[in-house]
Design an enzyme around this catalytic site. Structure first.
Site, PDB file in Angstrom:
ATOM      1  N   ASP A   1       0.840  -1.207   0.000  1.00  0.00           N
ATOM      2  CA  ASP A   1       0.000   0.000   0.000  1.00  0.00           C
ATOM      3  C   ASP A   1       0.873   1.254   0.000  1.00  0.00           C
ATOM      4  O   ASP A   1       1.953   1.271   0.605  1.00  0.00           O
ATOM      5  CB  ASP A   1      -0.900  -0.023   1.247  1.00  0.00           C
ATOM      6  N   GLY A   2       0.382   2.290  -0.666  1.00  0.00           N
ATOM      7  CA  GLY A   2       1.054   3.581  -0.604  1.00  0.00           C
ATOM      8  C   GLY A   2       1.653   4.057  -1.907  1.00  0.00           C
ATOM      9  O   GLY A   2       2.344   5.085  -1.934  1.00  0.00           O
ATOM     10  N   ASN A   3       1.378   3.342  -2.998  1.00  0.00           N
ATOM     11  CA  ASN A   3       1.932   3.765  -4.294  1.00  0.00           C
ATOM     12  C   ASN A   3       1.447   5.159  -4.673  1.00  0.00           C
ATOM     13  O   ASN A   3       2.230   5.997  -5.160  1.00  0.00           O
ATOM     14  CB  ASN A   3       1.507   2.802  -5.406  1.00  0.00           C
ATOM     15  N   TRP A  10       3.054   7.865  -2.547  1.00  0.00           N
ATOM     16  CA  TRP A  10       4.472   7.997  -2.930  1.00  0.00           C
ATOM     17  C   TRP A  10       4.577   8.897  -4.164  1.00  0.00           C
ATOM     18  O   TRP A  10       5.423   9.789  -4.226  1.00  0.00           O
ATOM     19  CB  TRP A  10       5.035   6.609  -3.221  1.00  0.00           C
ATOM     20  N   ARG A  64      -0.137   8.853 -10.561  1.00  0.00           N
ATOM     21  CA  ARG A  64      -0.238   7.626  -9.753  1.00  0.00           C
ATOM     22  C   ARG A  64       0.492   6.452 -10.408  1.00  0.00           C
ATOM     23  O   ARG A  64       1.074   5.611  -9.728  1.00  0.00           O
ATOM     24  CB  ARG A  64      -1.708   7.269  -9.521  1.00  0.00           C
ATOM     25  N   HIS A 123       2.877   3.185  -9.081  1.00  0.00           N
ATOM     26  CA  HIS A 123       2.700   1.748  -9.339  1.00  0.00           C
ATOM     27  C   HIS A 123       3.950   1.159 -10.005  1.00  0.00           C
ATOM     28  O   HIS A 123       4.340   0.034  -9.697  1.00  0.00           O
ATOM     29  CB  HIS A 123       1.468   1.522 -10.211  1.00  0.00           C
ATOM     30  N   SER A 155      -6.797  -5.926  -5.742  1.00  0.00           N
ATOM     31  CA  SER A 155      -7.939  -6.440  -4.978  1.00  0.00           C
ATOM     32  C   SER A 155      -9.204  -6.391  -5.825  1.00  0.00           C
ATOM     33  O   SER A 155      -9.274  -5.676  -6.834  1.00  0.00           O
ATOM     34  CB  SER A 155      -8.141  -5.604  -3.710  1.00  0.00           C
ATOM     35  N   GLU A 207     -11.706  -4.921  -5.069  1.00  0.00           N
ATOM     36  CA  GLU A 207     -12.196  -3.542  -4.965  1.00  0.00           C
ATOM     37  C   GLU A 207     -11.421  -2.582  -5.886  1.00  0.00           C
ATOM     38  O   GLU A 207     -11.908  -1.494  -6.189  1.00  0.00           O
ATOM     39  CB  GLU A 207     -12.086  -3.046  -3.517  1.00  0.00           C
ATOM     40  N   LEU A 266      10.769 -20.930  -4.002  1.00  0.00           N
ATOM     41  CA  LEU A 266       9.805 -19.998  -3.405  1.00  0.00           C
ATOM     42  C   LEU A 266       8.478 -20.156  -4.131  1.00  0.00           C
ATOM     43  O   LEU A 266       8.441 -20.157  -5.363  1.00  0.00           O
ATOM     44  CB  LEU A 266      10.285 -18.547  -3.573  1.00  0.00           C
ATOM     45  N   ARG A 314       1.685  -4.994   6.201  1.00  0.00           N
ATOM     46  CA  ARG A 314       1.046  -3.944   5.392  1.00  0.00           C
ATOM     47  C   ARG A 314       1.884  -2.679   5.484  1.00  0.00           C
ATOM     48  O   ARG A 314       2.274  -2.262   6.583  1.00  0.00           O
ATOM     49  CB  ARG A 314      -0.375  -3.658   5.864  1.00  0.00           C
ATOM     50  N   SER A 360      -8.284  -5.168   4.693  1.00  0.00           N
ATOM     51  CA  SER A 360      -8.853  -4.846   3.370  1.00  0.00           C
ATOM     52  C   SER A 360      -9.204  -6.089   2.551  1.00  0.00           C
ATOM     53  O   SER A 360      -8.818  -6.204   1.388  1.00  0.00           O
ATOM     54  CB  SER A 360      -7.888  -3.952   2.584  1.00  0.00           C
TER      55      SER A 360
HETATM   56  C1  FPP Z   1      -1.748   0.267  -3.345  1.00  0.00           C
HETATM   57  O1  FPP Z   1      -1.313   1.564  -3.513  1.00  0.00           O
HETATM   58  C2  FPP Z   1      -1.282  -0.645  -4.367  1.00  0.00           C
HETATM   59  C3  FPP Z   1      -2.039  -1.149  -5.376  1.00  0.00           C
HETATM   60  C4  FPP Z   1      -3.434  -0.786  -5.600  1.00  0.00           C
HETATM   61  C5  FPP Z   1      -1.555  -2.122  -6.316  1.00  0.00           C
HETATM   62  C6  FPP Z   1      -0.234  -2.713  -6.013  1.00  0.00           C
HETATM   63  C7  FPP Z   1       0.521  -2.700  -7.253  1.00  0.00           C
HETATM   64  C8  FPP Z   1       1.850  -2.738  -7.346  1.00  0.00           C
HETATM   65  C9  FPP Z   1       2.732  -2.910  -6.194  1.00  0.00           C
HETATM   66  C10 FPP Z   1       2.514  -2.589  -8.641  1.00  0.00           C
HETATM   67  C11 FPP Z   1       2.744  -3.903  -9.278  1.00  0.00           C
HETATM   68  C12 FPP Z   1       1.454  -4.428  -9.636  1.00  0.00           C
HETATM   69  C13 FPP Z   1       1.180  -5.221 -10.601  1.00  0.00           C
HETATM   70  C14 FPP Z   1      -0.247  -5.490 -10.846  1.00  0.00           C
HETATM   71  C15 FPP Z   1       2.253  -5.820 -11.436  1.00  0.00           C
HETATM   72  P1  FPP Z   1      -2.398   2.707  -3.603  1.00  0.00           P
HETATM   73  O2  FPP Z   1      -2.532   3.086  -5.029  1.00  0.00           O
HETATM   74  O3  FPP Z   1      -3.648   2.276  -2.947  1.00  0.00           O
HETATM   75  O4  FPP Z   1      -1.697   3.845  -2.786  1.00  0.00           O
HETATM   76  P2  FPP Z   1      -2.410   5.000  -1.959  1.00  0.00           P
HETATM   77  O5  FPP Z   1      -3.170   4.358  -0.851  1.00  0.00           O
HETATM   78  O6  FPP Z   1      -1.245   5.818  -1.459  1.00  0.00           O
HETATM   79  O7  FPP Z   1      -3.277   5.755  -2.928  1.00  0.00           O
END
Ligand code: FPP
Length: 254
Positions: free
Chosen positions: A31-33, A36, A44, A48, A76, A78, A142, A199, A207
């Site tokens: 979480d947190g992309n 960031w 956004r 990712h 997810s 969602e 793994l 997390r 979640s």
């Molecule tokens: C949450 O960050 C992360 C996601 C919704 C997806 C996770 C995806 C990756 C780590 C990239 C690699 C993924 C794939 C499918 C190859 P957020 O967008 O909810 O962050 P925020 O809460 O800061 O908005």
């Protein structure tokens, strides 16, 4: 019967008191992309993309530390509610990694398993996902479980439906349904329950992730945003796990 009181598939590290320090199965809510990226004035999708690099670091850390199973919550059920642009960006990233990085993982001895409702993805992504599973099926270093279009409640519901069908067709006796048998109908039937769920980003909730399977998992929440995650964070989570006393509902050690 395990010391956990759970009859779900056991990890081979059937821990009670005096637990081995290393979790057999680590699951991560990445979480947190978005935050960031926002902190850097970037779109956004940049978050990712950086998150995908953190995925590679996390897999590497799991391999080098000897963790047998790593589950990543990559998409997810969602997440389909995000804007079409963001869904397209995430799907494109997924497509790219499935097409171009699976061979490398295969060489590293990684077995890929995918859980979730793949039917919602485009046919080519579904095909790549199945190809990744097939190509890596014999690997043992793994097990990497990718949760894609995954929801914990949906998993329990599909398992319940399949149990009902099996009972109706006489394949199982409803009187014999217990936790172990039910677990075999979940998408995770062939992987152990997670010992440790991490997390990132400071949010403290599951979640809809591995709801059944997390019954006795240790939960570790760290402030770091997912794109900044590296092997030091992985080690810190392992350290926290090692310091926890897992009792599985039993009496505390005297
Ligand atoms: C949450 O960050 C992360 C996601 C919704 C997806 C996770 C995806 C990756 C780590 C990239 C690699 C993924 C794939 C499918 C190859 P957020 O967008 O909810 O962050 P925020 O809460 O800061 O908005």
């Amino acid at each position: 019967m395990t010391t956990s009181g759970s009859t779900a598939p056991v990890s081979g590290l059937d821990r009670g008191r005096g637990a081995p320090a290393l979790p057999a199965h680590v699951a991560v809510i990445m979480d947190g992309n978005g935050r960031w990226a926002a902190a850097r004035g970037l779109p956004r999708v940049a978050g990712h993309r950086a998150g995908a690099e953190a995925v590679r670091r996390c897999i590497r850390a799991a391999i080098t530390r000897g963790v047998g199973c790593l589950t990543l919550y990559a998409f997810s059920s969602e997440n389909w509610r995000r804007t079409p642009d963001e869904v397209a960006d995430l799907t494109a990233l997924l497509r790219y990694y499935l097409r171009h990085k699976v061979a490398e993982l295969c060489r590293e001895g990684v077995r890929i398993r995918i859980i979730g409702d793949l039917s919602r993805f485009d046919a080519d992504v579904r095909d790549e996902a199945r190809r990744a599973e097939d190509m890596t099926a014999a690997n043992t270093r793994l097990t990497l479980v990718l949760a894609l279009s995954y929801g914990g409640r949906a998993d329990i519901v599909q398992a319940a439906a399949r149990v009902a069908f099996a009972a109706r067709s006489g394949t199982i006796d409803p009187a014999e349904l217990d936790e172990a048998l039910f677990s075999r109908f979940l998408l995770t039937a062939d992987v152990p329950d997670p010992d440790l769920i991490v997390r990132t980003s400071g949010e403290c909730r599951l979640s809809n992730f591995l709801l059944w399977q997390s019954a006795y998992a240790e939960l570790v929440f760290i402030e770091t945003l997912w794109p900044d995650f590296d092997e030091h964070h992985f080690d810190a989570a392992l350290d926290m796990f090692a310091r926890r006393e897992r009792r599985f509902g039993a009496r505390p050690a005297l």
